[in-house]
Scaffold this motif. Structure first.
Motif, PDB file in Angstrom:
ATOM      1  N   ARG A   1       0.810  -1.221   0.000  1.00 12.29           N
ATOM      2  CA  ARG A   1       0.000   0.000   0.000  1.00 12.29           C
ATOM      3  C   ARG A   1       0.841   1.267   0.000  1.00 12.29           C
ATOM      4  O   ARG A   1       0.391   2.294  -0.498  1.00 12.29           O
ATOM      5  CB  ARG A   1      -0.919   0.014   1.221  1.00 12.29           C
ATOM      6  CG  ARG A   1      -1.897  -1.141   1.241  1.00 12.29           C
ATOM      7  CD  ARG A   1      -2.995  -0.902   2.238  1.00 12.29           C
ATOM      8  NE  ARG A   1      -3.715   0.345   1.938  1.00 12.29           N
ATOM      9  CZ  ARG A   1      -4.587   0.931   2.748  1.00 12.29           C
ATOM     10  NH1 ARG A   1      -4.827   0.385   3.914  1.00 12.29           N
ATOM     11  NH2 ARG A   1      -5.203   2.033   2.391  1.00 12.29           N
ATOM     12  N   TRP A   2       2.017   1.222   0.607  1.00 12.78           N
ATOM     13  CA  TRP A   2       2.816   2.438   0.718  1.00 12.78           C
ATOM     14  C   TRP A   2       3.773   2.541  -0.474  1.00 12.78           C
ATOM     15  O   TRP A   2       4.655   1.699  -0.646  1.00 12.78           O
ATOM     16  CB  TRP A   2       3.608   2.443   2.034  1.00 12.78           C
ATOM     17  CG  TRP A   2       4.522   3.625   2.156  1.00 12.78           C
ATOM     18  CD1 TRP A   2       5.883   3.629   2.069  1.00 12.78           C
ATOM     19  CD2 TRP A   2       4.137   4.998   2.354  1.00 12.78           C
ATOM     20  NE1 TRP A   2       6.380   4.897   2.217  1.00 12.78           N
ATOM     21  CE2 TRP A   2       5.325   5.765   2.393  1.00 12.78           C
ATOM     22  CE3 TRP A   2       2.912   5.642   2.516  1.00 12.78           C
ATOM     23  CZ2 TRP A   2       5.314   7.149   2.579  1.00 12.78           C
ATOM     24  CZ3 TRP A   2       2.896   7.017   2.694  1.00 12.78           C
ATOM     25  CH2 TRP A   2       4.081   7.759   2.730  1.00 12.78           C
ATOM     26  N   PRO A   3       3.651   3.582  -1.305  1.00 11.57           N
ATOM     27  CA  PRO A   3       4.460   3.678  -2.515  1.00 11.57           C
ATOM     28  C   PRO A   3       5.864   4.219  -2.296  1.00 11.57           C
ATOM     29  O   PRO A   3       6.730   4.076  -3.165  1.00 11.57           O
ATOM     30  CB  PRO A   3       3.648   4.651  -3.380  1.00 11.57           C
ATOM     31  CG  PRO A   3       2.955   5.537  -2.382  1.00 11.57           C
ATOM     32  CD  PRO A   3       2.628   4.649  -1.217  1.00 11.57           C
ATOM     33  N   GLY A   4       6.107   4.854  -1.147  1.00 12.20           N
ATOM     34  CA  GLY A   4       7.408   5.461  -0.899  1.00 12.20           C
ATOM     35  C   GLY A   4       8.382   4.499  -0.240  1.00 12.20           C
ATOM     36  O   GLY A   4       8.216   3.280  -0.255  1.00 12.20           O
ATOM     37  N   LYS A   5       9.416   5.075   0.354  1.00 11.99           N
ATOM     38  CA  LYS A   5      10.416   4.284   1.060  1.00 11.99           C
ATOM     39  C   LYS A   5       9.818   3.780   2.379  1.00 11.99           C
ATOM     40  O   LYS A   5       9.148   4.527   3.096  1.00 11.99           O
ATOM     41  CB  LYS A   5      11.662   5.112   1.344  1.00 11.99           C
ATOM     42  CG  LYS A   5      12.360   5.639   0.095  1.00 11.99           C
ATOM     43  CD  LYS A   5      12.985   4.514  -0.708  1.00 11.99           C
ATOM     44  CE  LYS A   5      13.775   5.065  -1.892  1.00 11.99           C
ATOM     45  NZ  LYS A   5      14.396   3.981  -2.694  1.00 11.99           N
ATOM     46  N   LEU A   6      10.099   2.525   2.706  1.00 13.39           N
ATOM     47  CA  LEU A   6       9.603   1.915   3.943  1.00 13.39           C
ATOM     48  C   LEU A   6      10.788   1.427   4.767  1.00 13.39           C
ATOM     49  O   LEU A   6      11.581   0.612   4.312  1.00 13.39           O
ATOM     50  CB  LEU A   6       8.675   0.738   3.633  1.00 13.39           C
ATOM     51  CG  LEU A   6       8.150  -0.035   4.842  1.00 13.39           C
ATOM     52  CD1 LEU A   6       7.301   0.871   5.738  1.00 13.39           C
ATOM     53  CD2 LEU A   6       7.344  -1.252   4.399  1.00 13.39           C
ATOM     54  N   ILE A   7      10.887   1.960   5.993  1.00 14.60           N
ATOM     55  CA  ILE A   7      11.967   1.591   6.906  1.00 14.60           C
ATOM     56  C   ILE A   7      11.349   1.018   8.169  1.00 14.60           C
ATOM     57  O   ILE A   7      10.461   1.629   8.770  1.00 14.60           O
ATOM     58  CB  ILE A   7      12.842   2.814   7.245  1.00 14.60           C
ATOM     59  CG1 ILE A   7      13.499   3.364   5.973  1.00 14.60           C
ATOM     60  CG2 ILE A   7      13.905   2.444   8.272  1.00 14.60           C
ATOM     61  CD1 ILE A   7      14.329   4.607   6.192  1.00 14.60           C
ATOM     62  N   LEU A   8      11.786  -0.167   8.575  1.00 13.03           N
ATOM     63  CA  LEU A   8      11.258  -0.824   9.772  1.00 13.03           C
ATOM     64  C   LEU A   8      12.155  -0.515  10.963  1.00 13.03           C
ATOM     65  O   LEU A   8      13.367  -0.760  10.918  1.00 13.03           O
ATOM     66  CB  LEU A   8      11.156  -2.336   9.560  1.00 13.03           C
ATOM     67  CG  LEU A   8      10.286  -2.800   8.390  1.00 13.03           C
ATOM     68  CD1 LEU A   8      10.168  -4.313   8.387  1.00 13.03           C
ATOM     69  CD2 LEU A   8       8.902  -2.159   8.439  1.00 13.03           C
ATOM     70  N   LYS A   9      11.553  -0.022  12.030  1.00 11.45           N
ATOM     71  CA  LYS A   9      12.305   0.400  13.218  1.00 11.45           C
ATOM     72  C   LYS A   9      12.031  -0.563  14.378  1.00 11.45           C
ATOM     73  O   LYS A   9      10.884  -0.822  14.715  1.00 11.45           O
ATOM     74  CB  LYS A   9      11.890   1.810  13.628  1.00 11.45           C
ATOM     75  CG  LYS A   9      12.604   2.362  14.849  1.00 11.45           C
ATOM     76  CD  LYS A   9      12.152   3.785  15.125  1.00 11.45           C
ATOM     77  CE  LYS A   9      12.891   4.397  16.304  1.00 11.45           C
ATOM     78  NZ  LYS A   9      12.559   3.746  17.581  1.00 11.45           N
ATOM     79  N   GLY A  10      13.113  -1.084  14.968  1.00  8.44           N
ATOM     80  CA  GLY A  10      12.960  -1.974  16.114  1.00  8.44           C
ATOM     81  C   GLY A  10      13.504  -3.364  15.869  1.00  8.44           C
ATOM     82  O   GLY A  10      13.083  -4.324  16.511  1.00  8.44           O
ATOM     83  N   ILE A  11      14.474  -3.502  14.958  1.00  9.00           N
ATOM     84  CA  ILE A  11      15.057  -4.804  14.616  1.00  9.00           C
ATOM     85  C   ILE A  11      16.315  -5.025  15.448  1.00  9.00           C
ATOM     86  O   ILE A  11      17.208  -4.185  15.472  1.00  9.00           O
ATOM     87  CB  ILE A  11      15.403  -4.873  13.115  1.00  9.00           C
ATOM     88  CG1 ILE A  11      14.172  -4.616  12.245  1.00  9.00           C
ATOM     89  CG2 ILE A  11      16.046  -6.221  12.786  1.00  9.00           C
ATOM     90  CD1 ILE A  11      13.129  -5.679  12.290  1.00  9.00           C
ATOM     91  N   LEU A  12      16.393  -6.185  16.111  1.00  6.46           N
ATOM     92  CA  LEU A  12      17.585  -6.546  16.890  1.00  6.46           C
ATOM     93  C   LEU A  12      18.159  -7.897  16.487  1.00  6.46           C
ATOM     94  O   LEU A  12      19.281  -8.227  16.880  1.00  6.46           O
ATOM     95  CB  LEU A  12      17.252  -6.594  18.385  1.00  6.46           C
ATOM     96  CG  LEU A  12      17.232  -5.291  19.180  1.00  6.46           C
ATOM     97  CD1 LEU A  12      16.921  -5.585  20.646  1.00  6.46           C
ATOM     98  CD2 LEU A  12      18.554  -4.538  19.080  1.00  6.46           C
ATOM     99  N   ASP A  13      17.407  -8.670  15.726  1.00 10.73           N
ATOM    100  CA  ASP A  13      17.779 -10.042  15.412  1.00 10.73           C
ATOM    101  C   ASP A  13      18.045 -10.196  13.919  1.00 10.73           C
ATOM    102  O   ASP A  13      17.322  -9.628  13.090  1.00 10.73           O
ATOM    103  CB  ASP A  13      16.649 -10.989  15.839  1.00 10.73           C
ATOM    104  CG  ASP A  13      17.042 -12.445  15.731  1.00 10.73           C
ATOM    105  OD1 ASP A  13      17.589 -12.970  16.716  1.00 10.73           O
ATOM    106  OD2 ASP A  13      16.821 -13.050  14.667  1.00 10.73           O
ATOM    107  N   VAL A  14      19.055 -10.953  13.577  1.00 12.85           N
ATOM    108  CA  VAL A  14      19.435 -11.138  12.175  1.00 12.85           C
ATOM    109  C   VAL A  14      18.301 -11.772  11.378  1.00 12.85           C
ATOM    110  O   VAL A  14      18.032 -11.378  10.237  1.00 12.85           O
ATOM    111  CB  VAL A  14      20.713 -11.991  12.065  1.00 12.85           C
ATOM    112  CG1 VAL A  14      20.969 -12.384  10.612  1.00 12.85           C
ATOM    113  CG2 VAL A  14      21.911 -11.220  12.606  1.00 12.85           C
ATOM    114  N   GLU A  15      17.608 -12.765  11.946  1.00  7.98           N
ATOM    115  CA  GLU A  15      16.520 -13.411  11.216  1.00  7.98           C
ATOM    116  C   GLU A  15      15.398 -12.418  10.903  1.00  7.98           C
ATOM    117  O   GLU A  15      14.816 -12.450   9.812  1.00  7.98           O
ATOM    118  CB  GLU A  15      15.970 -14.586  12.025  1.00  7.98           C
ATOM    119  CG  GLU A  15      16.923 -15.763  12.132  1.00  7.98           C
ATOM    120  CD  GLU A  15      16.299 -16.944  12.846  1.00  7.98           C
ATOM    121  OE1 GLU A  15      15.057 -16.964  13.003  1.00  7.98           O
ATOM    122  OE2 GLU A  15      17.048 -17.854  13.246  1.00  7.98           O
ATOM    123  N   ASP A  16      15.108 -11.521  11.840  1.00 12.05           N
ATOM    124  CA  ASP A  16      14.102 -10.495  11.580  1.00 12.05           C
ATOM    125  C   ASP A  16      14.579  -9.534  10.494  1.00 12.05           C
ATOM    126  O   ASP A  16      13.790  -9.091   9.646  1.00 12.05           O
ATOM    127  CB  ASP A  16      13.783  -9.722  12.861  1.00 12.05           C
ATOM    128  CG  ASP A  16      13.010 -10.566  13.874  1.00 12.05           C
ATOM    129  OD1 ASP A  16      12.361 -11.533  13.453  1.00 12.05           O
ATOM    130  OD2 ASP A  16      13.062 -10.236  15.063  1.00 12.05           O
TER     131      ASP A  16
END
Length: 414
Positions: A248-263
């Protein structure tokens, strides 16, 4: 006699503490539980030692960075801070102006005080927006439409808040606690800060969650609205929801809150443009890894697939250099910008950002590099034991070929 001028984040923090009501300062300054992770975030960077080099031509040092498709004057982004706008009059507007004047982005929180339209009008050049996945998806949809209409191209989606963290300082201050006693405590703290009352509470009106206006209870009723927000955090959110958001989001998407390599690998598979190695500034789950410890493995695994940023405990331009040497593309800062804003408004934040850029330049010059692309593991000193915290292995002890490995985190944890 005039007081000393602030030079460090610690200096700005002390001024902010003297100017903000106690409950508001503690909300910004505090962390979850016993605040072990909050402290570890800062101390971990100090264990990363730099390798000083001399007699290298370091004329015309460049700090420009390319992050999320934008060119920044330095590899730094102002992080989203809930209630950040209460640190100064129309605080987020002042913050975006200072950030953009220094050529870096500002990220507006969903639970900021100023609305996306107001902030975008003040600094549309480099302006990001942070979003939570709320239970009421119609609210999420409405916010996304407003964000897109405001010209924002980068969405920062927070993934580490299925439930609000347990923050003891908030409990002690009676925050979100019903009853006359807690309310009187907060009122007494406000009355001790007459300057804040005039500048922020009166001249800075309206003090409301403008991005959520029209949703839930009255946005100016902080007690009722915070209870509504806490109930809106959705523990059922999964990667499927992120996949739908990506569609749904056409722009850049950055996920905040990652601590694990698998995630991190899953974020890359779903088409995220970037991620932020983050433990929510130590405000969610106490006892997790400091971000400086989590960063290297994630950067090594996913740094070629998406932009890897990091936040948590970054307190100087030297820390920015350390983060880049451990694999980050850029850093996010939260408390530092709020403290500076509370201490002296837009001009203080502008000064702090300029000082950090200078500190980054000095670190580059004295490690023998002129471009950010040249900052890497070879810029770190692996020959001595870091003294702070007495780890069994220094954070910047590398495995693999010299200059190409990453910190031996497994060894550091033993």
């Amino acid at each position: 006699m005039m007081g000393q001028f602030p030079a460090t984040v610690a200096d700005y923090r002390e001024r902010a503490k003297r100017r903000l009501p106690g409950f508001l300062f503690d909300y910004i300054d505090g962390g979850a539980g016993e605040e072990q992770t909050l402290r570890a975030n800062t101390s971990a960077w100090q264990q990363v030692l730099l390798r000083q080099r001399v007699l290298v031509n370091v004329d015309q040092i460049e700090t420009d960075a390319r992050v999320a498709g934008q060119t920044l004057a330095m590899p730094l982004v102002l992080a989203p801070i809930g209630l950040g706008g209460m640190s100064a009059r129309r605080g987020e507007v002042q913050a975006v102006r200072a950030a953009n004047a220094r050529g870096v982005p500002f990220t507006l929180s969903t639970v900021g005080i100023c609305g996306i339209e107001e902030v975008a009008a003040a600094g549309a050049m480099l302006n990001w927006f942070q979003l939570y996945m709320l239970r009421d998806r119609s609210v999420v949809d409405a916010i996304l439409r407003r964000v897109a209409a405001s010209g924002v191209q980068t969405l920062v989606f927070t993934v580490d808040l299925p439930l609000a963290g347990s923050r003891h300082r908030d409990v002690r201050n009676g925050v979100a606690t019903p009853g006359l006693g807690p309310k009187l405590l907060r009122v007494s703290q406000v009355l001790r800060r007459p300057r804040w009352i005039v500048d922020v509470a009166l001249r800075g009106k309206p003090l409301s969650f403008a991005n959520l206006a029209g949703h839930g209870p009255a946005a100016g009723d902080f007690e009722a609205f915070r209870s509504w927000i806490d109930a809106q955090f959705d523990p059922t959110v999964t990667w499927d929801d992120i996949a739908r958001l990506r569609e749904r989001w056409p722009g850049k998407l950055i996920l905040k809150g990652i601590l694990d390599v698998e995630d991190a690998e899953q974020a890359a598979k779903l088409g995220a443009d970037g991620l932020i190695v983050s433990n929510h500034g130590g405000r969610q789950l106490d006892g997790v890894r400091a971000t400086a410890l989590a960063l290297p493995d994630i950067a090594r695994t996913c740094g070629s697939k998406l932009d890897v940023l990091v936040d948590g405990g970054v307190r100087s331009g030297i820390d920015v250099f350390r983060a880049l040497a451990l694999g980050a593309k850029a850093v996010m800062i939260g408390r530092p910008w709020v403290f500076a804003l509370a201490a002296g408004g837009e001009s203080a934040l502008h000064t702090l950002l300029g000082r950090w850029q200078k500190e980054l330049q000095v670190a580059m010059a004295l490690t023998g590099v002129r471009r950010l692309a040249d900052i890497g593991p070879a810029c770190l000193d692996t020959s001595v034991q870091a003294q702070i915290g007495q780890p069994k292995e220094p954070l910047n002890k590398f495995r693999g070929d010299a200059g190409h490995g990453w910190p031996a985190q497994d060894q550091a944890r033993k």
